[in-house]
Design an enzyme around this catalytic site. Structure first.
Site: not given
Ligand code: IPE
Ligand code: IPE
Ligand code: MG
Length: 243
Positions: A19, A36, A130, A186
């Site tokens: 995340d 990303h 792996l 979380r």
């Molecule tokens: C969790 O991250 C999903 C992934 C890392 C793929 P999110 O950014 O979607 O989670 P929330 O919405 O903050 O809980």
């Molecule tokens: C996690 O990074 C990747 C995915 C959920 C696809 P985020 O895109 O949720 O990044 P933040 O949390 O918005 O910074």
């Molecule tokens: Mg996120």
């Protein structure tokens, strides 16, 4: 000196909620998708590092069941990035003896992406290095429901073992260490069933900044923990000594 101090215990299965990509990009005045891309590079590096360290299973949360609710452009970009990465990386993964599988509801993907997944899985199916599981269109609730549905359809008895056997991770060990980067603490519908006894580790680092050293820190922290699985600390210490 305990054996943990002389030789760090490498978790057999590490699962990571990757995340923070969006915030990483935004902090640089760039579009979220830039994060990303950087996150994808980091995932590739993490697989290499885990392979070198002797981690047996690495499960990466790449796209949740709920991530479809993001802006359309971001979702399309993520799907395209997933397809191209599978195509570009699978040869190298194969060379590195990595077995790749995608866990999640693949029916949610378009035909081209499903084909890319099938190809990468087939190419690497015989490898025994792996075991890399990419969780995409994955949700822990979905996983439990799809397992329960299969059991119901087959008229099979519902037990912990039978549910476990039908989860998409069936056959593999549960994560020993579950890492979430990006500062949020979380689970966000990741491996709900499988993480029942995982050690949780939350890093404030945004995913594209989570490097080898950060992983090593997480592993060192994991090594400070005593996993009790409901027993007392004394019982566990005694068992460690082989008494
Ligand atoms: C969790 O991250 C999903 C992934 C890392 C793929 P999110 O950014 O979607 O989670 P929330 O919405 O903050 O809980
Ligand atoms: C996690 O990074 C990747 C995915 C959920 C696809 P985020 O895109 O949720 O990044 P933040 O949390 O918005 O910074
Ligand atoms: Mg996120």
């Amino acid at each position: 000196m305990s054996k943990n101090e002389t030789q760090p215990n490498i978790p057999q299965h590490i699962a990571i909620i990757m995340d923070g990509n969006g915030r990483w990009a935004q902090a640089r005045g760039k579009q979220r998708v830039f994060g990303h891309k950087a996150g994808m590079e980091r995932a590739r590096e993490m697989a290499e590092v885990c392979g070198e360290l002797g981690v047996k299973y690495l499960t990466l949360f790449a796209f949740s069941s709920e991530n479809w609710n993001r802006p359309k452009d971001e979702v399309s970009f993520l799907m395209e990035l997933f397809a191209t990465s599978l195509k570009n990386e699978s040869k190298k993964l194969n060379k590195n003896n990595v077995r790749l599988t995608v866990i999640g509801d693949k029916d949610g993907f378009d035909k081209a992406l499903r084909k890319a997944i099938d190809k990468a899985e087939a190419l690497t199916a015989g490898n025994d290095g792996l075991f890399l599981q990419i969780a995409a269109n994955y949700g822990g609730r979905w996983d439990i429901v799809q397992a329960a549905k299969k059991l119901a359809e087959a008229g099979q008895e519902i037990t912990e073992a039978s549910i476990e056997e039908h989860l998409v991770t069936s056959g593999g060990p549960a994560p020993d260490l579950l890492i979430r980067t990006g500062g949020e603490e979380r689970i966000s519908n990741f491996l709900l069933w499988q993480a029942a006894y995982s050690e949780l580790y939350f890093s404030p680092k945004l995913w594209p900044d989570f490097d080898r050293e950060a992983l090593q820190q997480a592993i060192n922290n994991f090594n400070q923990r005593q996993r009790r699985f409901g027993k007392t600390g004394e019982q566990v210490t005694t068992a460690d000594k082989g008494d």
